[in-house]
Design a protein around this motif. Structure first.
Motif, PDB file in Angstrom:
ATOM      1  N   SER A   1      11.226  -0.857  -0.827  1.00  0.00           N
ATOM      2  CA  SER A   1      11.943  -0.584  -2.070  1.00  0.00           C
ATOM      3  C   SER A   1      11.326   0.600  -2.811  1.00  0.00           C
ATOM      4  CB  SER A   1      11.929  -1.828  -2.962  1.00  0.00           C
ATOM      5  OG  SER A   1      12.459  -1.543  -4.231  1.00  0.00           O
ATOM      6  N   LEU A   2      10.007   0.632  -2.877  1.00  0.00           N
ATOM      7  CA  LEU A   2       9.332   1.727  -3.582  1.00  0.00           C
ATOM      8  C   LEU A   2       9.532   3.058  -2.868  1.00  0.00           C
ATOM      9  CD1 LEU A   2       6.064  -0.129  -4.600  1.00  0.00           C
ATOM     10  CD2 LEU A   2       7.749   0.854  -6.178  1.00  0.00           C
ATOM     11  N   GLU A   3       9.501   3.054  -1.546  1.00  0.00           N
ATOM     12  CA  GLU A   3       9.731   4.291  -0.798  1.00  0.00           C
ATOM     13  C   GLU A   3      11.120   4.852  -1.102  1.00  0.00           C
ATOM     14  OE1 GLU A   3       6.862   3.710   3.120  1.00  0.00           O
ATOM     15  OE2 GLU A   3       8.920   2.924   3.189  1.00  0.00           O
TER      16      GLU A   3
ATOM     17  N   PHE B   1       2.166   5.875  -7.552  1.00  0.00           N
ATOM     18  CA  PHE B   1       0.984   5.032  -7.750  1.00  0.00           C
ATOM     19  C   PHE B   1       1.250   3.612  -7.269  1.00  0.00           C
ATOM     20  CE2 PHE B   1      -1.691   2.100 -10.104  1.00  0.00           C
ATOM     21  CZ  PHE B   1      -2.952   2.632  -9.835  1.00  0.00           C
ATOM     22  N   ARG B   2       2.390   3.055  -7.640  1.00  0.00           N
ATOM     23  CA  ARG B   2       2.734   1.695  -7.213  1.00  0.00           C
ATOM     24  C   ARG B   2       2.872   1.619  -5.697  1.00  0.00           C
ATOM     25  NH1 ARG B   2       7.707  -0.426 -10.274  1.00  0.00           N
ATOM     26  NH2 ARG B   2       7.199  -2.250  -9.032  1.00  0.00           N
ATOM     27  N   LEU B   3       3.454   2.653  -5.091  1.00  0.00           N
ATOM     28  CA  LEU B   3       3.612   2.683  -3.640  1.00  0.00           C
ATOM     29  C   LEU B   3       2.254   2.712  -2.951  1.00  0.00           C
ATOM     30  CD1 LEU B   3       5.332   2.919  -1.081  1.00  0.00           C
ATOM     31  CD2 LEU B   3       5.466   5.394  -1.505  1.00  0.00           C
ATOM     32  N   GLU B   4       1.368   3.579  -3.401  1.00  0.00           N
ATOM     33  CA  GLU B   4       0.045   3.680  -2.771  1.00  0.00           C
ATOM     34  C   GLU B   4      -0.783   2.418  -3.013  1.00  0.00           C
ATOM     35  OE1 GLU B   4      -0.601   5.853  -0.537  1.00  0.00           O
ATOM     36  OE2 GLU B   4       1.225   6.967  -0.956  1.00  0.00           O
ATOM     37  N   SER B   5      -0.645   1.813  -4.180  1.00  0.00           N
ATOM     38  CA  SER B   5      -1.329   0.539  -4.453  1.00  0.00           C
ATOM     39  C   SER B   5      -0.810  -0.551  -3.522  1.00  0.00           C
ATOM     40  CB  SER B   5      -1.126   0.119  -5.906  1.00  0.00           C
ATOM     41  OG  SER B   5      -1.692   1.057  -6.781  1.00  0.00           O
ATOM     42  N   SER B   6       0.487  -0.574  -3.305  1.00  0.00           N
ATOM     43  CA  SER B   6       1.089  -1.563  -2.402  1.00  0.00           C
ATOM     44  C   SER B   6       0.603  -1.356  -0.982  1.00  0.00           C
ATOM     45  CB  SER B   6       2.617  -1.468  -2.449  1.00  0.00           C
ATOM     46  OG  SER B   6       3.086  -1.766  -3.745  1.00  0.00           O
ATOM     47  N   ARG B   7       0.510  -0.107  -0.561  1.00  0.00           N
ATOM     48  CA  ARG B   7       0.003   0.180   0.786  1.00  0.00           C
ATOM     49  C   ARG B   7      -1.450  -0.256   0.939  1.00  0.00           C
ATOM     50  NH1 ARG B   7       2.838   6.113   1.211  1.00  0.00           N
ATOM     51  NH2 ARG B   7       4.851   5.382   2.030  1.00  0.00           N
ATOM     52  N   ALA B   8      -2.246  -0.097  -0.120  1.00  0.00           N
ATOM     53  CA  ALA B   8      -3.644  -0.537  -0.068  1.00  0.00           C
ATOM     54  C   ALA B   8      -3.730  -2.061   0.098  1.00  0.00           C
ATOM     55  CB  ALA B   8      -4.385  -0.094  -1.328  1.00  0.00           C
ATOM     56  N   VAL B   9      -2.901  -2.790  -0.636  1.00  0.00           N
ATOM     57  CA  VAL B   9      -2.888  -4.253  -0.503  1.00  0.00           C
ATOM     58  C   VAL B   9      -2.416  -4.636   0.901  1.00  0.00           C
ATOM     59  CG1 VAL B   9      -1.852  -6.401  -1.342  1.00  0.00           C
ATOM     60  CG2 VAL B   9      -2.636  -4.680  -2.974  1.00  0.00           C
ATOM     61  N   GLU B  10      -1.432  -3.917   1.416  1.00  0.00           N
ATOM     62  CA  GLU B  10      -0.955  -4.183   2.772  1.00  0.00           C
ATOM     63  C   GLU B  10      -2.077  -3.981   3.796  1.00  0.00           C
ATOM     64  OE1 GLU B  10       2.873  -2.975   5.472  1.00  0.00           O
ATOM     65  OE2 GLU B  10       1.756  -1.325   4.539  1.00  0.00           O
TER      66      GLU B  10
END
Length: 181
Positions: free
Chosen positions: A137-139, A155-164
């Motif tokens: 969704s963010l992408e 920022f939200r996308l990169e944070s989500s990728r870090a959690v992933e």
């Protein structure tokens, strides 16, 4: 009136009491910044006692006796009720809703799962699925954004990728353990 969701510190107090009965002073030690749980989510002594009151009001814990205090009054010992044990079990199985909760609720859930020898793979798999949906969704939203929105979405996308990546890393560490059992 709807009850608000428990805060991370309240979940921590309930999960500690689901492990074993305890009194506020002992719980506060574990929730202190250098305590076993406090290293993930710290909670001061007054908030521990407030959490005990709330959890008792909701029927998730109950007094089970008292212990003589080293100094001062006797200490009330609490334990989780059947409803409290059930709530902790459900909480430990549900992925966190928001990426920002990865640092707090997800870590707390993983720590409590480990402390109680609970297989955290189902939680992590559900969390991975939720994160993958958020990333997709963010992408999509990032592509059509500009200015401030683009910065925030990135920022939200990169944070989500870090959690992933974190979830994937923990899952890969658990996989050899699962095969050994």
């Amino acid at each position: 009136m709807l009850e608000r969701e428990l805060a991370p510190g309240e979940w921590s107090v309930l999960a500690l009491l689901a492990e074993e009965p305890g009194h506020g002073w002992a719980l506060a030690r574990q929730m202190a910044r250098d305590g076993d749980i406090g290293r993930v989510w710290a909670l001061g002594r007054p908030l521990v006692y407030r959490a005990l009151e709330l959890l008792e009001e909701r029927g998730l814990i109950e007094p089970t006796g008292s212990e003589r205090g080293v100094r001062g009054p006797n200490r009330t010992v609490f334990r989780a009720t059947a409803a409290g044990h059930e709530a902790v079990g459900i909480w430990l199985s549900e992925p966190v809703e928001h990426v920002r909760e990865g640092r707090s609720l997800l870590l707390l859930k993983l720590v409590f799962a480990q402390r109680n020898c609970i297989d955290s793979r189902p939680l992590l798999l559900a969390q991975r699925e939720a994160i993958e949906e958020a990333i997709a969704s963010l992408e999509e939203r990032t592509q059509g954004s500009d200015g401030r929105d683009a910065i925030l979405l990135r920022f939200r996308l990169e944070s989500s990728r870090a959690v992933e990546r974190f979830v994937e890393g923990v899952l890969s560490e658990l996989e050899p353990q699962a095969r050994a059992v």
